[in-house]
Design a protein around this motif. Structure first.
Motif, mmCIF file in Angstrom:
data_model
loop_
_atom_site.group_PDB
_atom_site.id
_atom_site.type_symbol
_atom_site.label_atom_id
_atom_site.label_comp_id
_atom_site.label_asym_id
_atom_site.label_seq_id
_atom_site.Cartn_x
_atom_site.Cartn_y
_atom_site.Cartn_z
ATOM 1 N N THR A 132 17.906 150.153 7.588
ATOM 2 C CA THR A 132 18.052 148.771 8.499
ATOM 3 C C THR A 132 17.024 148.592 9.380
ATOM 4 O OG1 THR A 132 19.564 149.934 9.886
ATOM 5 C CG2 THR A 132 20.489 148.887 7.786
ATOM 6 N N VAL A 133 16.051 149.850 9.550
ATOM 7 C CA VAL A 133 15.187 149.643 10.667
ATOM 8 C C VAL A 133 13.808 149.804 10.143
ATOM 9 C CG1 VAL A 133 16.900 150.800 12.507
ATOM 10 C CG2 VAL A 133 15.122 152.255 11.114
ATOM 11 N N ALA A 134 13.860 149.888 9.036
ATOM 12 C CA ALA A 134 12.362 150.038 8.191
ATOM 13 C C ALA A 134 11.626 148.700 8.498
ATOM 14 C CB ALA A 134 12.747 150.417 6.701
ATOM 15 N N PRO A 135 10.537 148.825 8.617
ATOM 16 C CA PRO A 135 9.625 147.878 8.791
ATOM 17 C C PRO A 135 9.818 146.638 7.699
ATOM 18 C CG PRO A 135 8.443 149.700 9.200
ATOM 19 C CD PRO A 135 9.561 150.047 8.800
ATOM 20 N N GLY A 136 9.999 145.380 8.163
ATOM 21 C CA GLY A 136 10.258 144.341 7.104
ATOM 22 C C GLY A 136 11.517 144.380 6.432
ATOM 23 N N ALA A 137 12.488 145.075 7.011
ATOM 24 C CA ALA A 137 13.667 145.019 6.302
ATOM 25 C C ALA A 137 14.442 143.721 6.686
ATOM 26 C CB ALA A 137 14.673 146.252 7.013
ATOM 27 N N PRO A 138 15.640 143.379 5.840
ATOM 28 C CA PRO A 138 15.940 142.027 5.855
ATOM 29 C C PRO A 138 17.094 142.196 7.334
ATOM 30 C CG PRO A 138 16.964 142.957 4.121
ATOM 31 C CD PRO A 138 15.890 143.851 4.372
ATOM 32 N N PRO A 139 17.746 141.333 7.787
ATOM 33 C CA PRO A 139 18.646 141.294 8.998
ATOM 34 C C PRO A 139 19.997 142.207 8.301
ATOM 35 C CG PRO A 139 17.671 139.220 8.893
ATOM 36 C CD PRO A 139 17.281 139.730 7.461
ATOM 37 N N VAL A 140 20.455 142.776 9.418
ATOM 38 C CA VAL A 140 21.608 143.626 9.057
ATOM 39 C C VAL A 140 22.900 142.843 8.890
ATOM 40 C CG1 VAL A 140 22.161 144.205 11.452
ATOM 41 C CG2 VAL A 140 22.695 145.612 9.647
ATOM 42 N N THR A 141 23.564 143.299 7.860
ATOM 43 C CA THR A 141 24.871 142.546 7.707
ATOM 44 C C THR A 141 26.044 143.150 8.562
ATOM 45 O OG1 THR A 141 25.565 143.751 5.914
ATOM 46 C CG2 THR A 141 24.059 141.745 5.514
ATOM 47 N N ALA A 142 27.216 142.328 8.845
ATOM 48 C CA ALA A 142 28.139 142.755 9.543
ATOM 49 C C ALA A 142 28.905 143.906 8.818
ATOM 50 C CB ALA A 142 29.324 141.700 9.562
ATOM 51 N N ALA A 143 28.841 143.933 7.359
ATOM 52 C CA ALA A 143 29.439 145.351 6.681
ATOM 53 C C ALA A 143 28.290 146.432 7.017
ATOM 54 C CB ALA A 143 29.364 144.904 5.311
ATOM 55 N N GLU A 144 27.244 146.143 7.117
ATOM 56 C CA GLU A 144 26.115 147.496 7.267
ATOM 57 C C GLU A 144 26.442 148.026 8.850
ATOM 58 O OE1 GLU A 144 22.461 146.569 4.475
ATOM 59 O OE2 GLU A 144 22.626 145.783 6.568
ATOM 60 N N VAL A 145 26.740 147.011 9.575
ATOM 61 C CA VAL A 145 26.979 147.410 11.168
ATOM 62 C C VAL A 145 28.140 148.245 11.224
ATOM 63 C CG1 VAL A 145 27.272 146.743 13.493
ATOM 64 C CG2 VAL A 145 25.409 145.726 12.087
ATOM 65 N N GLU A 146 29.217 147.929 10.675
ATOM 66 C CA GLU A 146 30.480 148.337 10.611
ATOM 67 C C GLU A 146 30.645 149.722 9.778
ATOM 68 O OE1 GLU A 146 34.293 149.102 11.696
ATOM 69 O OE2 GLU A 146 32.929 147.342 12.258
ATOM 70 N N ARG A 147 29.696 149.867 8.753
ATOM 71 C CA ARG A 147 29.470 151.090 8.073
ATOM 72 C C ARG A 147 28.963 152.272 8.877
ATOM 73 N NH1 ARG A 147 25.863 153.370 4.586
ATOM 74 N NH2 ARG A 147 26.703 154.794 3.004
ATOM 75 N N GLY A 148 27.763 151.544 9.797
ATOM 76 C CA GLY A 148 26.956 152.596 10.540
ATOM 77 C C GLY A 148 27.815 152.996 11.664
ATOM 78 N N ARG A 149 28.759 152.083 12.180
ATOM 79 C CA ARG A 149 29.609 152.402 13.280
ATOM 80 C C ARG A 149 30.541 153.588 12.747
ATOM 81 N NH1 ARG A 149 31.636 147.915 14.491
ATOM 82 N NH2 ARG A 149 29.956 147.349 15.897
ATOM 83 N N ALA A 150 31.254 153.350 11.661
ATOM 84 C CA ALA A 150 32.138 154.555 11.038
ATOM 85 C C ALA A 150 31.551 155.831 10.756
ATOM 86 C CB ALA A 150 32.641 153.926 9.783
ATOM 87 N N LEU A 151 30.291 155.989 10.563
ATOM 88 C CA LEU A 151 29.518 157.159 10.067
ATOM 89 C C LEU A 151 29.384 157.704 11.443
ATOM 90 C CD1 LEU A 151 27.183 156.023 7.349
ATOM 91 C CD2 LEU A 151 29.119 157.651 7.148
ATOM 92 N N PHE A 152 28.841 156.931 12.467
ATOM 93 C CA PHE A 152 28.651 157.582 13.985
ATOM 94 C C PHE A 152 30.023 158.099 14.418
ATOM 95 C CE2 PHE A 152 26.913 157.977 18.147
ATOM 96 C CZ PHE A 152 25.842 158.568 17.964
ATOM 97 N N VAL A 153 30.886 157.656 14.068
ATOM 98 C CA VAL A 153 32.284 157.955 14.770
ATOM 99 C C VAL A 153 32.402 159.767 14.239
ATOM 100 C CG1 VAL A 153 34.608 157.781 14.563
ATOM 101 C CG2 VAL A 153 33.550 155.933 14.849
ATOM 102 N N ASP A 154 31.904 159.767 13.004
ATOM 103 C CA ASP A 154 32.049 161.100 12.455
ATOM 104 C C ASP A 154 31.101 162.100 13.204
ATOM 105 O OD1 ASP A 154 33.812 160.330 10.540
ATOM 106 O OD2 ASP A 154 32.406 159.859 8.929
ATOM 107 N N VAL A 155 29.811 161.324 13.468
ATOM 108 C CA VAL A 155 29.059 162.202 14.358
ATOM 109 C C VAL A 155 29.610 162.812 15.536
ATOM 110 C CG1 VAL A 155 26.739 162.202 15.374
ATOM 111 C CG2 VAL A 155 27.024 161.462 13.224
ATOM 112 N N ARG A 156 30.273 161.695 16.310
ATOM 113 C CA ARG A 156 30.785 162.077 17.845
ATOM 114 C C ARG A 156 31.891 162.955 17.499
ATOM 115 N NH1 ARG A 156 29.963 158.373 22.006
ATOM 116 N NH2 ARG A 156 28.736 156.669 21.383
ATOM 117 N N LYS A 157 32.728 162.987 16.608
ATOM 118 C CA LYS A 157 33.785 164.054 15.949
ATOM 119 C C LYS A 157 33.207 165.323 15.993
ATOM 120 C CE LYS A 157 37.441 161.024 14.212
ATOM 121 N NZ LYS A 157 37.903 160.712 12.853
ATOM 122 N N ALA A 158 32.093 165.833 15.098
ATOM 123 C CA ALA A 158 31.471 166.688 15.025
ATOM 124 C C ALA A 158 30.942 167.456 16.437
ATOM 125 C CB ALA A 158 30.369 166.703 13.733
#
Length: 534
Positions: A132-158
């Motif tokens: 999602t942050v690569a040069p020329g990448a298309p705009p992020v979708t709501a599903a990708e944002v939600e997926r990233g938030r969920a993955l970062f919650v695991d990071v916070r727990k660890a």
């Protein structure tokens, strides 16, 4: 102290006390050392390991949060500068991970497992966020944002789990540090108590074992010294004090014995004093008689010395004054012999020959007597001379006699001696000349040697001549003593007497060695005392 230990010496008592106290102190010091070591290890672990681990974990958490903030800002604004927190967070994450691993977060450990869980969760989130942050990448979708938030919650727990575990480790380290500090303080208190106990035991022990017995012994000694010499002294306590009491008692008994002996000796002394006074009176009388005898002996000694001096002067003057008349008699007899030769009968010529010969012999005798009287009368200067050179001078004077006799003279290594050279040359000349004169049937062989004997040099002159009987060993050194007739062997009988006088004048002695195989005369001279003497 118990009855069994009463006879122990002070050294043994102090040694047992010191050993017990030393064991207790060593034990306390060892425990204190262990406590100090535990305290140092707990503090080192808390400050050098646990605190840096928590700091590195906090830096890792901050780096991941910065990454998440950068990704979310870029996804919303699509501005490249919004990715700066993300790229900085990636570098900070690598540094924090490296530091944690250096501080002990190895695989298989609790901290290592927590770090691995954080890195797995962060890797999953970073893998989902990277497209999602690569040069020329298309705009992020709501599903990708939600997926990233969920993955970062695991990071916070660890991360929370990691921090919780590190907090628990920190609390445990603090507890260990507190326990080690309390144990160390307790050891200090124990050591202090043992030191106080040592002083108390020393005070009580010395007072009971040493001070009290010494005071009791001092009281008994004082009683004896002040009034009652017959009061017995008894020592008690340690062996040394008991022995001291026994020594004092023995000294008291000895004093009593000596006082009694002194009283008996005083009575005996009074009696002996009276006897001594009587003896002194007799001794004074004998002393006066001895002084009178000594005065008479001194007077006679001076008279004898004056007589000897007069005799020496008379011999010198007589021998000197007789020279001129004898020269005249000899000269005129020789003139008569030459002038009237052939005119007188045989008996007349024989009488003149007898007169000439007698005058000559008398002249030789007077010369020898003059030489004898001069020895020691006017001492010359003594110098260090080579005895070998003196022998060579004597041989030069005897050259004619040596040639006529066909003799041979050999000498060994001779030392340097302090002598009057002319007199000592005369000694060697007389001894060697006698050896050449009193020869046997074979040509004479003379040997001159010297050897060291303590502080003297012993010179030997040996020959193979006719020899001298042992009964004449002393007689040959007397003045005018001859063992043969003048017709058999010429001479005046003064030579050996002159040798003795010269040798004794130099502090030595001369004798005939009657035990030697050949005719051997020996004489001594003092060895030189200066440096270099053999």
């Amino acid at each position: 102290m118990s009855g069994d230990a009463r006879g122990w010496p002070i050294r043994r008592r102090l040694a047992i006390l010191a050993a017990v106290e030393a064991v207790l102190l060593v034990g306390a010091l060892i425990a204190g050392g262990i406590a100090l070591h535990d305290l140092t290890e707990a503090r080192t672990r808390l400050l050098d390991v646990i605190a840096p681990q928590r700091l590195a974990a906090t830096q890792l958490s901050t780096a991941l949060l910065n990454q998440e903030s950068g990704v979310r800002g870029y996804q919303l604004g699509r501005q490249p500068e919004f990715l700066v927190p993300y790229t900085d967070g990636v570098r900070a994450q690598a540094d924090a991970v490296t530091q944690l691993r250096q501080l002990g977060a190895a695989p298989g450990t609790r901290i290592g497992d927590d770090l691995a869980a954080v890195l797995r969760a962060a890797g999953a989130w970073q893998a989902a966020a990277a497209p999602t942050v690569a040069p020329g990448a298309p705009p992020v979708t709501a599903a990708e944002v939600e997926r990233g938030r969920a993955l970062f919650v695991d990071v916070r727990k660890a991360l929370d789990t990691q921090l919780d575990h590190l907090a628990a480790i920190r609390d445990a380290g603090r507890a260990d540090l507190d326990a080690a500090a309390k144990f160390l303080n307790a050891m200090f208190v124990v050591i202090g108590g043992l030191v106080l106990l040592l002083f108390a035991m020393l005070f009580v022990g010395l007072r009971r074992v040493i001070t009290r017995p010494i005071l009791r012994l001092a009281g008994e000694v004082r009683q004896v010294a002040d009034a009652d010499i017959h009061h017995p002294v008894h020592g008690s306590g340690p062996r040394e004090i008991a022995q001291l009491g026994a020594d004092v008692e023995a000294m008291r008994q000895r004093i009593l014995d000596e006082v009694a002996e002194l009283e008996r000796a005083h009575a005996l002394l009074d009696r002996r004093t009276r006897e001594a006074e009587e003896s002194n009176a007799m001794l004074d009388r004998r002393t006066r008689e001895a002084e009178e005898s000594n005065a008479m002996l001194d007077r006679r000694t001076r008279e004898l010395e004056r007589s000897n001096a007069d005799l020496e002067q008379f011999a010198y003057v007589a021998s000197h004054d007789l020279q001129e008349p004898l020269r005249k008699v000899a000269s005129f007899c020789q003139l008569l012999q030459r002038r009237y030769q052939g005119l007188l009968d045989e008996r007349g010529e024989q009488y003149i020959e007898y007169a000439v010969d007698g005058a000559k012999r008398m002249q030789v005798l007077i010369n020898d007597l003059l030489a004898f009287s001069r020895v020691g009368r006017k001492p010359g200067e003594q110098v260090v001379a080579d005895a070998g050179a003196l022998v060579d001078d004597a041989l030069a004077n005897l050259e004619v006699a040596l040639s006529l006799s066909g003799g041979k003279v050999t000498r060994g290594e001779l030392p340097e001696v302090r002598v009057e050279p002319a007199l000592m040359t005369a000694v060697f000349q007389n001894l060697i000349g006698n050896a050449l004169k009193f020869k046997g049937e074979t040509p004479p062989e003379v040997r001159v040697t010297a050897e060291r004997d303590g502080g003297d040099w012993v010179f030997s002159v040996a020959d193979n001549g006719i020899g001298i009987d042992a009964e004449y060993a002393e007689r040959v050194f007397a003045l005018f003593q001859r063992l043969h007739t003048r017709s058999a062997y010429p001479g005046t009988g003064i030579g050996l007497a002159l040798c003795r006088r010269i040798v004794e004048h130099h502090g030595g002695r001369i004798w005939l060695d009657t035990e030697a195989a050949d005719t051997t005369f020996r004489f001594t001279l003092p060895a030189r005392e200066d440096k270099g003497t053999a």
